[in-house]
Design a protein around this motif. Structure first.
Motif, PDB file in Angstrom:
ATOM      1  N   PRO A 144       0.845  -1.192   0.000  1.00 14.11           N
ATOM      2  CA  PRO A 144       0.000   0.000   0.000  1.00 14.11           C
ATOM      3  C   PRO A 144       0.882   1.244   0.000  1.00 14.11           C
ATOM      4  CG  PRO A 144       0.130  -0.870   2.213  1.00 14.11           C
ATOM      5  CD  PRO A 144       0.896  -1.824   1.332  1.00 14.11           C
ATOM      6  N   VAL A 145       0.275   2.391  -0.254  1.00 12.58           N
ATOM      7  CA  VAL A 145       1.011   3.660  -0.263  1.00 12.58           C
ATOM      8  C   VAL A 145       0.232   4.680   0.560  1.00 12.58           C
ATOM      9  CG1 VAL A 145       1.892   5.553  -1.682  1.00 12.58           C
ATOM     10  CG2 VAL A 145       2.005   3.198  -2.535  1.00 12.58           C
ATOM     11  N   LYS A 146       0.957   5.394   1.414  1.00  9.75           N
ATOM     12  CA  LYS A 146       0.334   6.427   2.239  1.00  9.75           C
ATOM     13  C   LYS A 146       0.362   7.762   1.492  1.00  9.75           C
ATOM     14  CE  LYS A 146       1.518   4.205   6.621  1.00  9.75           C
ATOM     15  NZ  LYS A 146       2.239   4.320   7.914  1.00  9.75           N
ATOM     16  N   LYS A 147      -0.787   8.409   1.417  1.00 11.14           N
ATOM     17  CA  LYS A 147      -0.915   9.639   0.641  1.00 11.14           C
ATOM     18  C   LYS A 147       0.007  10.732   1.155  1.00 11.14           C
ATOM     19  CE  LYS A 147      -4.342  12.977  -1.042  1.00 11.14           C
ATOM     20  NZ  LYS A 147      -5.786  13.343  -1.069  1.00 11.14           N
ATOM     21  N   PHE A 148       0.183  10.841   2.476  1.00 13.19           N
ATOM     22  CA  PHE A 148       0.958  11.956   3.020  1.00 13.19           C
ATOM     23  C   PHE A 148       2.439  11.871   2.648  1.00 13.19           C
ATOM     24  CE2 PHE A 148       1.854   8.963   6.462  1.00 13.19           C
ATOM     25  CZ  PHE A 148       3.139   9.292   6.841  1.00 13.19           C
ATOM     26  N   LYS A 149       2.870  10.707   2.150  1.00 13.16           N
ATOM     27  CA  LYS A 149       4.259  10.575   1.733  1.00 13.16           C
ATOM     28  C   LYS A 149       4.472  10.933   0.260  1.00 13.16           C
ATOM     29  CE  LYS A 149       5.771   7.230   5.194  1.00 13.16           C
ATOM     30  NZ  LYS A 149       6.543   5.987   5.445  1.00 13.16           N
ATOM     31  N   ASN A 168      -9.184   7.235   2.856  1.00 10.92           N
ATOM     32  CA  ASN A 168      -8.618   7.594   4.159  1.00 10.92           C
ATOM     33  C   ASN A 168      -7.106   7.800   4.075  1.00 10.92           C
ATOM     34  OD1 ASN A 168     -11.076   7.413   5.740  1.00 10.92           O
ATOM     35  ND2 ASN A 168     -10.952   5.187   5.404  1.00 10.92           N
ATOM     36  N   GLY A 169      -6.660   8.192   2.903  1.00 10.10           N
ATOM     37  CA  GLY A 169      -5.240   8.486   2.761  1.00 10.10           C
ATOM     38  C   GLY A 169      -4.378   7.287   2.466  1.00 10.10           C
ATOM     39  N   MET A 170      -4.982   6.179   1.993  1.00  8.45           N
ATOM     40  CA  MET A 170      -4.203   4.988   1.649  1.00  8.45           C
ATOM     41  C   MET A 170      -4.641   4.469   0.287  1.00  8.45           C
ATOM     42  SD  MET A 170      -1.943   3.876   4.021  1.00  8.45           S
ATOM     43  CE  MET A 170      -1.854   2.086   4.014  1.00  8.45           C
ATOM     44  N   TRP A 171      -3.652   4.124  -0.523  1.00  6.53           N
ATOM     45  CA  TRP A 171      -3.901   3.419  -1.778  1.00  6.53           C
ATOM     46  C   TRP A 171      -3.489   1.970  -1.600  1.00  6.53           C
ATOM     47  CZ3 TRP A 171      -0.593   0.557  -4.764  1.00  6.53           C
ATOM     48  CH2 TRP A 171      -1.076   0.144  -6.016  1.00  6.53           C
ATOM     49  N   TRP A 172      -4.302   1.054  -2.122  1.00  4.88           N
ATOM     50  CA  TRP A 172      -4.044  -0.382  -2.007  1.00  4.88           C
ATOM     51  C   TRP A 172      -4.010  -1.007  -3.394  1.00  4.88           C
ATOM     52  CZ3 TRP A 172      -3.426  -2.450   2.921  1.00  4.88           C
ATOM     53  CH2 TRP A 172      -3.807  -1.620   3.984  1.00  4.88           C
ATOM     54  N   PRO A 173      -3.222  -2.054  -3.572  1.00  3.02           N
ATOM     55  CA  PRO A 173      -3.180  -2.714  -4.886  1.00  3.02           C
ATOM     56  C   PRO A 173      -4.529  -3.292  -5.307  1.00  3.02           C
ATOM     57  CG  PRO A 173      -1.285  -3.362  -3.558  1.00  3.02           C
ATOM     58  CD  PRO A 173      -2.212  -2.612  -2.654  1.00  3.02           C
ATOM     59  N   THR A 174      -5.331  -3.770  -4.332  1.00  2.00           N
ATOM     60  CA  THR A 174      -6.666  -4.290  -4.617  1.00  2.00           C
ATOM     61  C   THR A 174      -7.608  -3.873  -3.490  1.00  2.00           C
ATOM     62  OG1 THR A 174      -6.372  -6.383  -3.422  1.00  2.00           O
ATOM     63  CG2 THR A 174      -5.666  -6.341  -5.728  1.00  2.00           C
ATOM     64  N   LYS A 175      -8.896  -3.933  -3.769  1.00  2.00           N
ATOM     65  CA  LYS A 175      -9.887  -3.628  -2.736  1.00  2.00           C
ATOM     66  C   LYS A 175      -9.792  -4.640  -1.595  1.00  2.00           C
ATOM     67  CE  LYS A 175     -14.806  -2.505  -2.145  1.00  2.00           C
ATOM     68  NZ  LYS A 175     -15.043  -3.341  -0.951  1.00  2.00           N
TER      69      LYS A 175
END
Length: 490
Positions: A144-149, A168-175
């Motif tokens: 996953p990737v944190k948006k604030f970074k 909520n500020g997180m991207w994930w490879p899949t749902k």
């Protein structure tokens, strides 16, 4: 006196000499002889693993990966086998999640269902990965990737690439990965040991790049290990581990992108390595809370020397999962540049365990973001102070640790010590330590602390503060006790 008794006494150099380095028969097998094709497109999973199995069955030897682009699924190591990646060999692990089975494993100090590591071994004797080649874990497919970074452009690129933005500020490879923590923790709480219910959430259970468990005689010598889905190198319950001339690289923003987590291992040498990672760089662990205490295997007899860390949450770290204990450790001649913390010791109530007999010397640090040296028993706790509670097996103990001939230029905090009211940090010695930082020395719930020939160049007043401490001593070069520093330069 036996060798083990001798090194247990903590004599300098004894730990390093006790580590056995595996030796392999003079037999060579090339992966190309088993059908491997280095075109970056052909899957070599079967060819690689057959080569390893044939080598082991023949009594052991070396399996060679020539220069080329090698696509593969998990590599399962075999006893008495050295896997050698030649210069120009780039091994890239598949982004096809179906190639990675779930296994019953351990993560962050607890039993867990996890994805099989791209480089995997369990209950093996004498294994090695050598040569100047590169092993890339394709971690961007798992993490996953944190948006604030991210800056706005980077975040838009990640979101537009596919995957799932949870809002909520997180991207994930899949749902399913975004739902993974809640579902898998519920399954574990129910005691579900069948692997199939975890399968839809496989991407959440992302693998470490290299996972060796209960192996005796481990050598990593020369390769670059990079871009892991989670931690990069994770030897656990291993003995006689040598890691040398290795480069470990992860993106600075990689979630749980640790470099090396030496976990409940005995007799280990780590030297002449370079780390540039997204979490703690060189970390000693030994299990978490009751599970870690029940297994009760400390990390011990470890030497770390001549290593460089460019980025990481900590250059050298103990904890926070240290419930089995960490002891008999020597760290020397290391350089940390731009790490979040330099020397980082962390724990919290619930862990238990004893960290003791650690010697640190000749460490040079520059541009440390937070603390040059930090001992903090409030890991992941936001409150500043805690009320005293009864001492129990859940109380972590840090004692008898010496840091000397260590220097830092540039940090937010120089030396930050914070124990627990019921279990103060005990018998820490700082000798010939020079720190230039915004803030000087802070001691909270600590006892029998010696600062000998310590120089603090602090920008703000006071240069030293304490709370609930006893027997804190400052000693000058002449051996005489000196006044507690209260001015910007002490």
């Amino acid at each position: 006196m036996t060798k083990q008794q001798h090194i247990g006494a903590g004599e300098a150099g004894g730990y390093e000499e006790a580590v056995r380095i595996p030796v392999f028969p003079d037999k060579t097998f090339y992966v190309t002889d088993f059908g491997a094709v280095g075109d970056g497109v052909t899957s070599n999973t079967r060819a690689f693993n057959v080569a390893l199995e044939v080598c082991s069955s023949a009594g052991g030897g070396t399996v060679v990966i020539p220069k080329g682009l090698w696509l593969t699924g998990p590599i399962q190591m075999r006893s008495k086998v050295r896997l050698h990646a030649e210069r120009g060999a780039l091994v890239t692990f598949s982004r096809n999640f179906d190639e990675y089975p779930l296994i019953r494993s351990n993560y962050e100090g607890l039993k867990a269902m996890r994805v099989m590591p791209p480089i995997y071994g369990e209950n093996l004797t004498d294994i090695a990965i050598t040569g100047p080649g590169i092993f890339d874990g394709s971690g961007e497919a798992w993490r996953p990737v944190k948006k604030f970074k991210m800056n706005d452009r980077q975040w838009k690129e990640i979101v537009s690439s596919g995957g799932f933005d949870d809002g909520n500020g997180m991207w994930w490879p899949t749902k399913e990965a975004s739902e993974g923590r809640q579902v898998t923790e519920a399954l574990q709480a129910e005691g579900v040991t069948d692997l199939s219910p975890y399968e839809p959430y496989k991407v959440y259970l992302r693998p470490v790049l290299l996972g060796f468990t209960s192996c005796n005689g481990v050598l990593l010598d020369g390769p670059t290990f990079q871009n892991s889905g989670s931690w990069c190198l994770h030897p656990r319950l291993c003995e006689h581990v040598t890691i040398r001339h290795v480069t470990v690289r992860n993106p600075w923003h990689s979630v749980n992108g640790d470099g090396l987590d030496l976990d409940s291992c005995r007799y280990a040498n780590i030297h002449d390595c370079s780390f540039d990672v997204g979490d703690d760089a060189i970390c000693l662990k030994s299990g978490k809370n009751e599970q870690g205490r029940r297994i009760g295997v400390p990390t011990e007899y470890v030497t770390i020397r001549d290593c460089t860390v460019y980025h990481g949450h900590g250059g050298f770290t103990v904890g926070s999962e240290m419930s089995g204990g960490v002891r008999h450790v020597e760290v020397r001649d290391c350089t940390f540049i731009g790490t979040d913390n330099g020397l980082r010791f962390k724990s919290t109530r619930g862990r238990g365990g004893v960290v003791e007999d650690i010697r640190v010397s000749n460490v040079w640090m520059k541009d440390i973001v937070h603390s040059a040296i930090v001992f903090d028993m409030y890991y992941e706790i936001r409150q500043e102070y805690a009320e005293m509670v009864p001492v129990s097996e859940e109380t972590p103990i840090f004692r008898n640790i010496r840091i000397q001939d260590t220097y830092c230029t540039g940090a937010k905090k120089g030396i930050f010590l914070r124990g627990l009211p019921e279990m103060p940090l005990d018998r820490l010695t700082f000798e010939r330590v020079t720190v230039s930082a915004d803030e000087g020395i802070t001691c909270i719930d600590a006892q029998q602390i010696v600062f000998r020939e310590v120089q603090v160049h602090a920008k703000s007043l006071p240069a030293y503060t304490e709370r609930s401490c006893s027997d804190i001593r400052f000693i000058g070069a002449d051996g005489e006790e000196v006044r507690v520093p209260q001015h910007p330069t002490a």
